[in-house]
Design a protein around this motif. Sequence first.
Motif, PDB file in Angstrom:
ATOM      1  N   ARG A 173      -9.244  -6.497 -13.260  1.00  0.00           N
ATOM      2  CA  ARG A 173      -8.354  -5.728 -14.131  1.00  0.00           C
ATOM      3  C   ARG A 173      -8.994  -4.430 -14.600  1.00  0.00           C
ATOM      4  N   PHE A 174     -10.001  -3.979 -13.934  1.00  0.00           N
ATOM      5  CA  PHE A 174     -10.825  -2.929 -14.506  1.00  0.00           C
ATOM      6  C   PHE A 174     -10.275  -1.527 -14.320  1.00  0.00           C
ATOM      7  N   PHE A 175     -10.053  -1.079 -13.117  1.00  0.00           N
ATOM      8  CA  PHE A 175      -9.702   0.317 -12.899  1.00  0.00           C
ATOM      9  C   PHE A 175      -8.256   0.431 -12.463  1.00  0.00           C
ATOM     10  N   GLU A 176      -7.443   1.102 -13.275  1.00  0.00           N
ATOM     11  CA  GLU A 176      -6.021   1.279 -12.991  1.00  0.00           C
ATOM     12  C   GLU A 176      -5.361  -0.036 -12.570  1.00  0.00           C
ATOM     13  N   PRO A 177      -5.435  -1.037 -13.426  1.00  0.00           N
ATOM     14  CA  PRO A 177      -4.934  -2.360 -13.040  1.00  0.00           C
ATOM     15  C   PRO A 177      -3.411  -2.424 -12.970  1.00  0.00           C
ATOM     16  N   VAL A 178      -2.937  -3.331 -12.147  1.00  0.00           N
ATOM     17  CA  VAL A 178      -1.523  -3.678 -12.174  1.00  0.00           C
ATOM     18  C   VAL A 178      -1.303  -4.347 -13.526  1.00  0.00           C
ATOM     19  N   VAL A 179      -0.278  -3.924 -14.242  1.00  0.00           N
ATOM     20  CA  VAL A 179      -0.069  -4.321 -15.625  1.00  0.00           C
ATOM     21  C   VAL A 179       0.145  -5.824 -15.752  1.00  0.00           C
ATOM     22  N   LEU A 180      -0.440  -6.380 -16.800  1.00  0.00           N
ATOM     23  CA  LEU A 180      -0.325  -7.813 -17.110  1.00  0.00           C
ATOM     24  C   LEU A 180       0.338  -7.982 -18.467  1.00  0.00           C
TER      25      LEU A 180
ATOM     26  N   TYR B 237       0.845  -1.196   0.000  1.00  0.00           N
ATOM     27  CA  TYR B 237       0.000   0.000   0.000  1.00  0.00           C
ATOM     28  C   TYR B 237       0.880   1.247   0.000  1.00  0.00           C
ATOM     29  N   PRO B 238       0.714   2.138  -0.994  1.00  0.00           N
ATOM     30  CA  PRO B 238       1.606   3.302  -1.123  1.00  0.00           C
ATOM     31  C   PRO B 238       1.098   4.535  -0.393  1.00  0.00           C
ATOM     32  N   HIS B 239       1.908   5.556  -0.376  1.00  0.00           N
ATOM     33  CA  HIS B 239       1.550   6.917   0.022  1.00  0.00           C
ATOM     34  C   HIS B 239       0.989   7.012   1.437  1.00  0.00           C
ATOM     35  N   ARG B 240       1.531   6.267   2.358  1.00  0.00           N
ATOM     36  CA  ARG B 240       1.034   6.277   3.737  1.00  0.00           C
ATOM     37  C   ARG B 240       1.280   7.608   4.444  1.00  0.00           C
ATOM     38  N   GLU B 241       2.170   8.426   3.909  1.00  0.00           N
ATOM     39  CA  GLU B 241       2.465   9.712   4.537  1.00  0.00           C
ATOM     40  C   GLU B 241       1.408  10.772   4.219  1.00  0.00           C
ATOM     41  N   GLN B 242       0.526  10.467   3.315  1.00  0.00           N
ATOM     42  CA  GLN B 242      -0.493  11.440   2.926  1.00  0.00           C
ATOM     43  C   GLN B 242      -1.494  11.669   4.058  1.00  0.00           C
ATOM     44  N   ASN B 243      -1.801  12.904   4.325  1.00  0.00           N
ATOM     45  CA  ASN B 243      -2.853  13.241   5.275  1.00  0.00           C
ATOM     46  C   ASN B 243      -4.128  13.684   4.583  1.00  0.00           C
TER      47      ASN B 243
ATOM     48  N   PRO C 203      10.471   0.638  -6.654  1.00  0.00           N
ATOM     49  CA  PRO C 203      10.312  -0.501  -7.573  1.00  0.00           C
ATOM     50  C   PRO C 203       9.833  -1.774  -6.873  1.00  0.00           C
ATOM     51  N   TRP C 204      10.290  -2.002  -5.646  1.00  0.00           N
ATOM     52  CA  TRP C 204       9.883  -3.214  -4.943  1.00  0.00           C
ATOM     53  C   TRP C 204       8.377  -3.228  -4.665  1.00  0.00           C
ATOM     54  N   ARG C 205       7.789  -2.054  -4.506  1.00  0.00           N
ATOM     55  CA  ARG C 205       6.369  -1.988  -4.159  1.00  0.00           C
ATOM     56  C   ARG C 205       5.498  -2.494  -5.315  1.00  0.00           C
ATOM     57  N   LEU C 206       5.806  -2.042  -6.527  1.00  0.00           N
ATOM     58  CA  LEU C 206       5.044  -2.498  -7.685  1.00  0.00           C
ATOM     59  C   LEU C 206       5.304  -3.977  -7.953  1.00  0.00           C
ATOM     60  N   GLU C 207       6.521  -4.426  -7.733  1.00  0.00           N
ATOM     61  CA  GLU C 207       6.817  -5.857  -7.887  1.00  0.00           C
ATOM     62  C   GLU C 207       6.018  -6.688  -6.876  1.00  0.00           C
ATOM     63  N   LYS C 208       5.897  -6.180  -5.655  1.00  0.00           N
ATOM     64  CA  LYS C 208       5.103  -6.884  -4.647  1.00  0.00           C
ATOM     65  C   LYS C 208       3.640  -6.967  -5.081  1.00  0.00           C
ATOM     66  N   LEU C 209       3.122  -5.860  -5.612  1.00  0.00           N
ATOM     67  CA  LEU C 209       1.749  -5.880  -6.117  1.00  0.00           C
ATOM     68  C   LEU C 209       1.590  -6.876  -7.260  1.00  0.00           C
ATOM     69  N   ARG C 210       2.569  -6.914  -8.140  1.00  0.00           N
ATOM     70  CA  ARG C 210       2.506  -7.867  -9.253  1.00  0.00           C
ATOM     71  C   ARG C 210       2.545  -9.307  -8.751  1.00  0.00           C
ATOM     72  N   SER C 211       3.355  -9.570  -7.751  1.00  0.00           N
ATOM     73  CA  SER C 211       3.407 -10.944  -7.230  1.00  0.00           C
ATOM     74  C   SER C 211       2.109 -11.306  -6.523  1.00  0.00           C
ATOM     75  N   LEU C 212       1.505 -10.352  -5.802  1.00  0.00           N
ATOM     76  CA  LEU C 212       0.199 -10.606  -5.180  1.00  0.00           C
ATOM     77  C   LEU C 212      -0.874 -10.817  -6.240  1.00  0.00           C
TER      78      LEU C 212
END
Length: 154
Positions: free
Chosen positions: A141-148, A53-59, A121-130
């Motif tokens: 795969r509908f909205f802003e999908p992780v690329v296949l 999960y990205p952008h955890r610093e966002q308020n 880079p590791w974050r997107l790779e983790k998403l791809r592996s999940l």
Amino acid sequence: MTLDYNVTTQRTLYNLFNQKIAAYPEIIPSGYLWHEGYSTAGVQAIPSDSTAYPHREQNHLLVFFSEIPEGSNLADAAEAWAVENRKLWNEGQPERQPQTYVNYAQGKDYETLESIYGYEPWRLEKLRSLKAKYDPTNRFRFFEPVVLKNGTAY
């Protein structure tokens, strides 16, 4: 580091809104939504490097919306306004990279997978592996999908 609103930018956006509505009164169903109602404490309690999960610093989140009347020629003006808003928002905190909340993404060129899912880079790779593990047939795969690639997750 947590990120907060830049008051000068907020005022600039407010003034720009008034200018644009005065110039294009047909797009009065336009506006900004500033969100801060989600559980930032809960999100920030989890170490950022322990999850995909990205952008955890966002308020805060900001979304601009504009409703273009059917048959009008204001789509280009509204798009230019949206681009100007994004530029102002990002310039208000020049130390941060542009970020796009997945639920507000519009599929524009500047909304990269990294801006949505994180620049590490590791974050997107983790998403791809999940994705490969839990959705090997690419049903979600509908909205802003992780690329296949070739119909399979990678």
